[in-house]
Design an enzyme around this catalytic site. Structure first.
Site: not given
Ligand code: NAI
Length: 286
Positions: A16, A74, A170, A172, A182, A220, A222-224
Site C-alpha cells: 500500500y 520505527a 493503514l 484492518y 490475524y 492486498l 503484499s509482502r507483509a
Molecule cells: P508491505 O510489506 O508493503 O508494508 C509493510 C512495510 O512495513 C514493509 O515495507 C516493511 O519493511 C515495513 N516495516 C516493518 N517493520 C518496520 C519497522 N520496524 N520500521 C519501519 N518499517 C517497518 O505490506 P502492506 O500490506 O502494504 O502493509 C502496509 C500497511 O497496510 C500495514 O499497516 C498493514 O497492516 C496495512 N494493511 C494491509 C492489508 C493487506 O491485506 N495487505 C489490509 C489492511 C491493512
C-alpha cells in the site's frame, strides 16, 4: 505550491505504501519515503537498477520520482533505545540515523517541513499464532511496531508538519471483528491504532491543525500479507461476499489516501475510512 509527503513503510512496489506514494505523486506531491533498515539495500538497488520502472509510471506517462529514501526502524525512538545486538548487526551498522527522532531531524534538515505523513507499516512476529498462544513478548512487539510506531512518528514529525497538513495510517477490520488467522496481537495492535487515531486527531488538531485519519483497507497480496499466510483466502472471501465483486487494487487505497490528504477532506479527522469494496458493511457471508 506542491505538497511534500513522507511515507513510512515502503520497501517494494507491491504494498500500500508504494501505491499511496504514486497517488500522491500523481496529485503533484513531492515524495520522501522511510524504508525499514533491513530492506534498505535491496530497495535502493532495485530502484537504481530500474526494477520498479514499470510500476513507477504515473497516469500522465511520467515516472514517479522519490526525492529521498531514509533508512528507518520505527520500533526505536532515539539512539539510546537501540540495543547492542542491533547496533552490531551489519545490516544496521551500514546505515545511520534511522531511529524515528533522527529521521524526523534529517527530514527537517533536508527539507524544513512536510505536509503529509503516511504510516504504512506493521509487524507482528507471532502473527501466525492465535491470540491464546501469543507470548507477552510477541504481543508487545506487535503493538510496538504497528501501533506505538505511529504515535512516535506523529510525535516527532508534528513540529515540522505544516498547519493544515494530514496524517494517515493503514488499519484492518480484524481490530473490530473476528478474523481468525490475524493473530499474534495484530488484531489488538490495529484496535489500538484506531483508538489512537481519535485521540491523536484531537491532540494534533488542537496543537497544529493537523488532521489524523486511518484507512481500513481490504486485502492486498503484499509482502507483509503473504507472511500472514491467509491472504488468498481473504481475497477470495471478499470477492464472494463484498457488495462490490472485484479485486481491490492498491491504487484504490492510494487514491483514498490522496483524497484524505487533500483540501477536499478539510473537515475530516479522527475517522476510520473503509476502502474495502464495502465488505465491512456485511453482516453475513453470502
Ligand atoms: P508491505 O510489506 O508493503 O508494508 C509493510 C512495510 O512495513 C514493509 O515495507 C516493511 O519493511 C515495513 N516495516 C516493518 N517493520 C518496520 C519497522 N520496524 N520500521 C519501519 N518499517 C517497518 O505490506 P502492506 O500490506 O502494504 O502493509 C502496509 C500497511 O497496510 C500495514 O499497516 C498493514 O497492516 C496495512 N494493511 C494491509 C492489508 C493487506 O491485506 N495487505 C489490509 C489492511 C491493512
Amino acid at each position: 505550491k506542491g505538497k511534500r509527503a513522507f511515507i513510512a513503510g515502503v520497501a517494494d512496489d507491491n504494498g500500500y505504501g508504494w501505491a499511496i506514494a504514486k497517488s500522491l505523486a500523481a496529485a503533484g506531491a513531492e515524495i520522501l519515503v522511510g524504508t525499514w533498515v533491513p530492506a534498505l539495500n535491496i530497495f535502493e538497488s532495485s530502484l537504481r537498477r530500474g526494477k520498479f520502472d514499470e510500476s513507477r509510471i504515473l497516469p500522465d506517462g511520467s515516472l514517479m520520482e522519490i526525492t529521498k529514501v531514509y533508512p528507518l526502524d520505527a520500533v526505536f525512538d532515539n539512539p539510546e533505545d537501540v540495543p547492542e545486538d542491533i547496533k552490531a548487526n551489519k545490516r544496521y551498522a551500514g546505515s545511520s540515523k534511522w531511529t524515528v527522532q533522527e529521521v524526523a531531524e534529517s527530514v527537517k534538515e533536508d527539507f524544513g517541513s512536510i505536509d503529509i505523513l503516511l504510516h504504512s507499516l506493521a509487524n507482528g512476529p507471532e502473527v501466525t499464532k492465535p491470540l491464546l498462544e501469543t507470548s507477552r513478548k510477541g504481543y508487545l512487539a506487535a503493538i510496538s511496531a504497528s501501533s506505538y510506531s505511529y504515535v512516535s512518528l506523529l510525535k516527532h514529525f508534528l513540529p515540522i508538519l505544516n498547519p493544515g497538513g494530514s496524517s494517515i495510517s493503514l488499519t484492518y477490520i480484524a481490530s473490530e471483528r473476528i478474523i481468525p488467522g490475524y493473530g499474534g496481537g495484530m488484531s489488538s495492535a490495529k484496535a489500538a491504532l484506531e483508538s489512537d487515531t481519535k485521540v491523536l486527531a484531537f491532540e494534533a488538531g488542537r496543537k497544529r491543525k493537523i488532521r489524523v485519519n486511518t484507512i481500513s483497507a481490504g486485502p492486498l497480496r503484499s509482502r507483509a500479507a503473504k507472511a500472514i499466510g491467509f491472504i488468498d483466502m481473504m481475497i477470495d472471501y471478499s470477492l464472494a461476499n463484498a457488495p462490490l465483486q472485484k479485486e481491490l487494487s492498491a491504487e484504490e487505497v492510494g487514491n483514498a489516501a490522496a483524497f484524505l490528504a487533500s483540501p477536499l477532506a478539510s473537515a475530516i479527522t479522527g475517522t476510520v475510512l473503509y476502502v474495502d469494496n464495502g465488505l465491512n458493511a456485511m453482516g453475513v457471508g453470502v
